[in-house]
Design an enzyme around this catalytic site. Structure first.
Site, mmCIF file in Angstrom:
data_model
loop_
_atom_site.group_PDB
_atom_site.id
_atom_site.type_symbol
_atom_site.label_atom_id
_atom_site.label_comp_id
_atom_site.label_asym_id
_atom_site.label_seq_id
_atom_site.Cartn_x
_atom_site.Cartn_y
_atom_site.Cartn_z
ATOM 1 N N GLU A 265 -13.470 38.537 -2.893
ATOM 2 C CA GLU A 265 -12.332 39.226 -2.272
ATOM 3 C C GLU A 265 -12.782 40.517 -1.594
ATOM 4 O OE1 GLU A 265 -9.381 39.564 -1.348
ATOM 5 O OE2 GLU A 265 -8.082 38.080 -2.304
ATOM 6 N N ARG B 182 -3.044 43.421 -13.573
ATOM 7 C CA ARG B 182 -4.283 43.975 -13.031
ATOM 8 C C ARG B 182 -4.083 44.413 -11.588
ATOM 9 N NH1 ARG B 182 -6.628 40.699 -9.246
ATOM 10 N NH2 ARG B 182 -6.364 38.419 -9.395
ATOM 11 N N GLU C 88 0.907 35.531 -12.950
ATOM 12 C CA GLU C 88 1.606 35.488 -11.659
ATOM 13 C C GLU C 88 3.107 35.382 -11.820
ATOM 14 O OE1 GLU C 88 -0.182 32.840 -8.816
ATOM 15 O OE2 GLU C 88 -2.216 33.350 -9.454
ATOM 16 N N ASP D 184 -3.212 35.409 2.132
ATOM 17 C CA ASP D 184 -3.925 36.231 1.153
ATOM 18 C C ASP D 184 -4.286 37.557 1.825
ATOM 19 O OD1 ASP D 184 -5.615 37.173 -0.924
ATOM 20 O OD2 ASP D 184 -6.243 35.157 -1.447
#
Length: 281
Positions: free
Chosen positions: A16, A96, A117, A192
């Site tokens: 990421e 997080r 989630e 994303d």
């Protein structure tokens, strides 16, 4: 189809956060779940890897050197001498830090999400260099890509399960007037990480979509970069001229990941990026 290259062959669990650091001439990127901070120098090919204290969602350069980190339990500072300290420590069980971005004024806009989630379990907050935090959005599920138009008057944002790239009006008072820029159609994956180029177009990586898309400021889809890695996570322009598009990928949750899943990919001369501000803290 635009040809991609492999910048760094790796097996990151959840690659990421690609970010170009102009002070060092290196591309920063992360393995969130592997607790790894990677650097890559495209001129020399030199790579480094270091561990982070916790799961790390984002790492951005600071104006005075070092990095600001969006970690599991809050925002931390890594000084140039590798000393770590908390800027804003706010642990929430089951939550997080995820993606983050530095605004034109040098503040950090940091997202969070729950590990499970759960809907509405995340936030988007604005943090200043003195550690002051203000919640901007408090009903977020998976806070992801955030970026600003070249003139700073628009902010783009992704809460992944909505399948949308949203746009806000932005000024010194904050953001308002949220509206959709683009809707990702069923079967094309989930939005994303994102970046904004010098033309004001938004590039967004598609998780489970194996692609990066470019949308014009009016929401028109005008380019698709197809990739063999289904879990494409984020993108950013880098290189000395900010013309190369770096793309991170993940292998988490895949029964038979592609050999390049978890690698850092690059599309040379994909466009023209915008220099990103450093965190003023």
């Amino acid at each position: 189809m635009t040809a991609y290259e492999v910048a760094v062959a790796a097996e990151a669990t959840l690659g990421e956060g690609p970010t170009w650091d102009p002070l060092t001439g290196r591309l920063l990127w992360l393995d969130i779940l592997g607790m790894r901070l990677h650097t890559y120098d495209p001129v020399t090919g030199r790579r480094t890897v270091r561990t982070t204290p916790q799961h790390v969602g984002a790492a951005k350069p600071r104006a005075g050197g070092g990095l600001v980190l969006n970690l599991r339990d809050g925002i931390g500072l890594l000084d140039p001498d590798d000393t770590f300290r908390w800027l804003h420590h706010e642990p929430v069980p089951g939550r997080r830090g995820n993606d983050a971005a530095v605004a034109p004024d040098g503040s950090l806009w940091a997202g969070t999400m729950r590990y499970d989630e759960a809907a509405g379990g995340g936030t988007l907050s604005r943090l200043t260099g003195d550690g002051t935090a203000r919640t901007v959005l408090d009903d977020v599920t998976v806070s992801n890509g955030t970026g600003w138009s070249p003139d700073g008057r628009l902010m783009y944002y992704v809460d992944t399960p909505t399948r949308r790239v949203d746009v806000f009006d932005h000024d010194s008072d904050g953001v308002r007037n949220r509206r959709p820029l683009a809707q990702i159609e069923e079967g094309a994956g989930y939005p994303d990480g994102l970046t904004v180029d010098a033309d004001g177009c938004v590039w967004v990586a598609l998780w489970d979509g194996g692609a990066v898309r470019r949308y014009t400021p009016d929401g028109t889809l005008d380019r698709v970069i197809a990739l063999p890695t289904p879990r494409t996570t984020a993108c950013a322009f880098g290189g000395p001229a900010l013309t190369d598009l770096y793309i991170t990928t993940a292998r988490t949750g895949l029964e038979a990941p592609h050999p390049l899943s978890g690698s850092l990919l690059v599309v040379p001369n994909a466009g023209k990026g915008v220099p990103q501000p450093a965190f003023e803290g």
